[in-house]
Design a protein around this motif. Sequence first.
Motif, PDB file in Angstrom:
ATOM      1  N   UNK A  25       0.644  -0.786   0.442  1.00 56.64           N
ATOM      2  CA  UNK A  25       0.188   0.116  -0.053  1.00 56.64           C
ATOM      3  C   UNK A  25       1.001   1.105  -0.047  1.00 56.64           C
ATOM      4  N   UNK A  26       0.117   2.011  -0.507  1.00 58.16           N
ATOM      5  CA  UNK A  26       1.723   3.270  -1.021  1.00 58.16           C
ATOM      6  C   UNK A  26       1.494   4.384  -0.346  1.00 58.16           C
ATOM      7  N   UNK A  27       0.970   4.452   0.792  1.00 53.56           N
ATOM      8  CA  UNK A  27       0.338   4.823   1.921  1.00 53.56           C
ATOM      9  C   UNK A  27       1.496   4.798   3.130  1.00 53.56           C
ATOM     10  N   UNK A  28       1.337   2.950   3.513  1.00 51.13           N
ATOM     11  CA  UNK A  28       2.280   2.251   4.227  1.00 51.13           C
ATOM     12  C   UNK A  28       3.419   2.748   3.708  1.00 51.13           C
ATOM     13  N   UNK A  29       4.283   2.813   2.640  1.00 53.28           N
ATOM     14  CA  UNK A  29       5.471   2.657   1.902  1.00 53.28           C
ATOM     15  C   UNK A  29       5.661   3.948   2.240  1.00 53.28           C
ATOM     16  N   UNK A  30       4.905   5.183   2.226  1.00 49.80           N
ATOM     17  CA  UNK A  30       5.401   6.567   2.309  1.00 49.80           C
ATOM     18  C   UNK A  30       5.517   6.882   3.938  1.00 49.80           C
ATOM     19  N   UNK A  31       5.289   5.532   4.528  1.00 49.69           N
ATOM     20  CA  UNK A  31       5.036   5.888   6.313  1.00 49.69           C
ATOM     21  C   UNK A  31       6.622   5.169   6.390  1.00 49.69           C
ATOM     22  N   UNK A  32       6.217   4.063   6.131  1.00 43.35           N
ATOM     23  CA  UNK A  32       8.061   3.370   6.326  1.00 43.35           C
ATOM     24  C   UNK A  32       9.377   4.516   5.648  1.00 43.35           C
ATOM     25  N   UNK A  33       9.329   4.843   4.527  1.00 40.32           N
ATOM     26  CA  UNK A  33      10.170   5.819   4.014  1.00 40.32           C
ATOM     27  C   UNK A  33      10.730   6.732   5.003  1.00 40.32           C
ATOM     28  N   UNK A  34       9.586   7.022   5.159  1.00 37.76           N
ATOM     29  CA  UNK A  34       9.530   8.376   6.497  1.00 37.76           C
ATOM     30  C   UNK A  34      10.365   7.914   7.704  1.00 37.76           C
ATOM     31  N   UNK A  35      10.392   6.714   8.004  1.00 39.99           N
ATOM     32  CA  UNK A  35      10.525   6.226   9.053  1.00 39.99           C
ATOM     33  C   UNK A  35      11.866   5.880   9.610  1.00 39.99           C
ATOM     34  N   UNK A  36      12.650   5.746   8.538  1.00 36.04           N
ATOM     35  CA  UNK A  36      14.310   4.690   8.252  1.00 36.04           C
ATOM     36  C   UNK A  36      15.116   6.471   8.939  1.00 36.04           C
ATOM     37  N   UNK A  37      15.925   5.543   9.433  1.00 33.25           N
ATOM     38  CA  UNK A  37      17.023   6.176  10.030  1.00 33.25           C
ATOM     39  C   UNK A  37      18.139   7.469   9.017  1.00 33.25           C
ATOM     40  N   UNK A  38      17.730   8.616   9.415  1.00 27.32           N
ATOM     41  CA  UNK A  38      17.725   9.224   8.101  1.00 27.32           C
ATOM     42  C   UNK A  38      20.006   9.498   8.556  1.00 27.32           C
ATOM     43  N   UNK A  39      20.701   9.811   7.741  1.00 27.79           N
ATOM     44  CA  UNK A  39      21.973   9.767   8.728  1.00 27.79           C
ATOM     45  C   UNK A  39      22.769  10.855   7.459  1.00 27.79           C
ATOM     46  N   UNK A  40      23.483  11.498   8.317  1.00 24.44           N
ATOM     47  CA  UNK A  40      24.249  12.764   8.309  1.00 24.44           C
ATOM     48  C   UNK A  40      25.959  11.772   7.646  1.00 24.44           C
ATOM     49  N   UNK A  41      26.497  11.119   8.153  1.00 27.38           N
ATOM     50  CA  UNK A  41      28.189  10.502   6.925  1.00 27.38           C
ATOM     51  C   UNK A  41      27.391   8.967   7.362  1.00 27.38           C
ATOM     52  N   UNK A  42      28.575   7.751   6.894  1.00 29.68           N
ATOM     53  CA  UNK A  42      28.190   6.086   7.179  1.00 29.68           C
ATOM     54  C   UNK A  42      28.344   6.297   8.095  1.00 29.68           C
ATOM     55  N   UNK A  43      29.663   6.934   8.717  1.00 30.52           N
ATOM     56  CA  UNK A  43      29.829   6.135  10.279  1.00 30.52           C
ATOM     57  C   UNK A  43      28.577   5.626  11.021  1.00 30.52           C
ATOM     58  N   UNK A  44      28.323   7.003  11.171  1.00 33.03           N
ATOM     59  CA  UNK A  44      26.705   6.824  11.630  1.00 33.03           C
ATOM     60  C   UNK A  44      25.070   5.722  11.710  1.00 33.03           C
ATOM     61  N   UNK A  45      25.936   4.656  10.912  1.00 34.53           N
ATOM     62  CA  UNK A  45      25.357   3.152  10.473  1.00 34.53           C
ATOM     63  C   UNK A  45      25.567   2.748  11.570  1.00 34.53           C
ATOM     64  N   UNK A  46      26.710   2.425  11.023  1.00 34.58           N
ATOM     65  CA  UNK A  46      27.373   1.486  12.361  1.00 34.58           C
ATOM     66  C   UNK A  46      27.035   1.860  13.620  1.00 34.58           C
ATOM     67  N   UNK A  47      26.943   2.726  14.598  1.00 34.98           N
ATOM     68  CA  UNK A  47      26.242   3.564  15.312  1.00 34.98           C
ATOM     69  C   UNK A  47      25.105   3.420  15.978  1.00 34.98           C
ATOM     70  N   UNK A  48      23.753   2.660  14.508  1.00 36.22           N
ATOM     71  CA  UNK A  48      22.729   3.105  14.679  1.00 36.22           C
ATOM     72  C   UNK A  48      22.283   1.990  15.203  1.00 36.22           C
ATOM     73  N   UNK A  49      23.372   0.482  15.189  1.00 30.70           N
ATOM     74  CA  UNK A  49      23.141  -0.917  15.377  1.00 30.70           C
ATOM     75  C   UNK A  49      23.246  -1.672  16.571  1.00 30.70           C
TER      76      UNK A  49
END
Length: 77
Positions: A53-77
Amino acid sequence: MHTLNKKALSEIETAEYIGMSRSFLRQSRMEGNRKGRTAAPPFVKIGRSVRYLKDDLDRWLDGLHRLEHLSESKEAH
């Protein structure tokens, strides 16, 4: 793109809409939400067909963690 006017998208349309591969969608459906992986987008079954469902996809995309730089991806887990 015709997907803008649809509410339920096919796997092909969803992959194009979110900018990911069909194999990502298939794998995420099979594995669910695993630690250290991007959460699977929600989907519905209509008979044998999988739809997103398009509405679900929009919410899913909006809920993804946004990064300022690649090293943040390791910190998020």
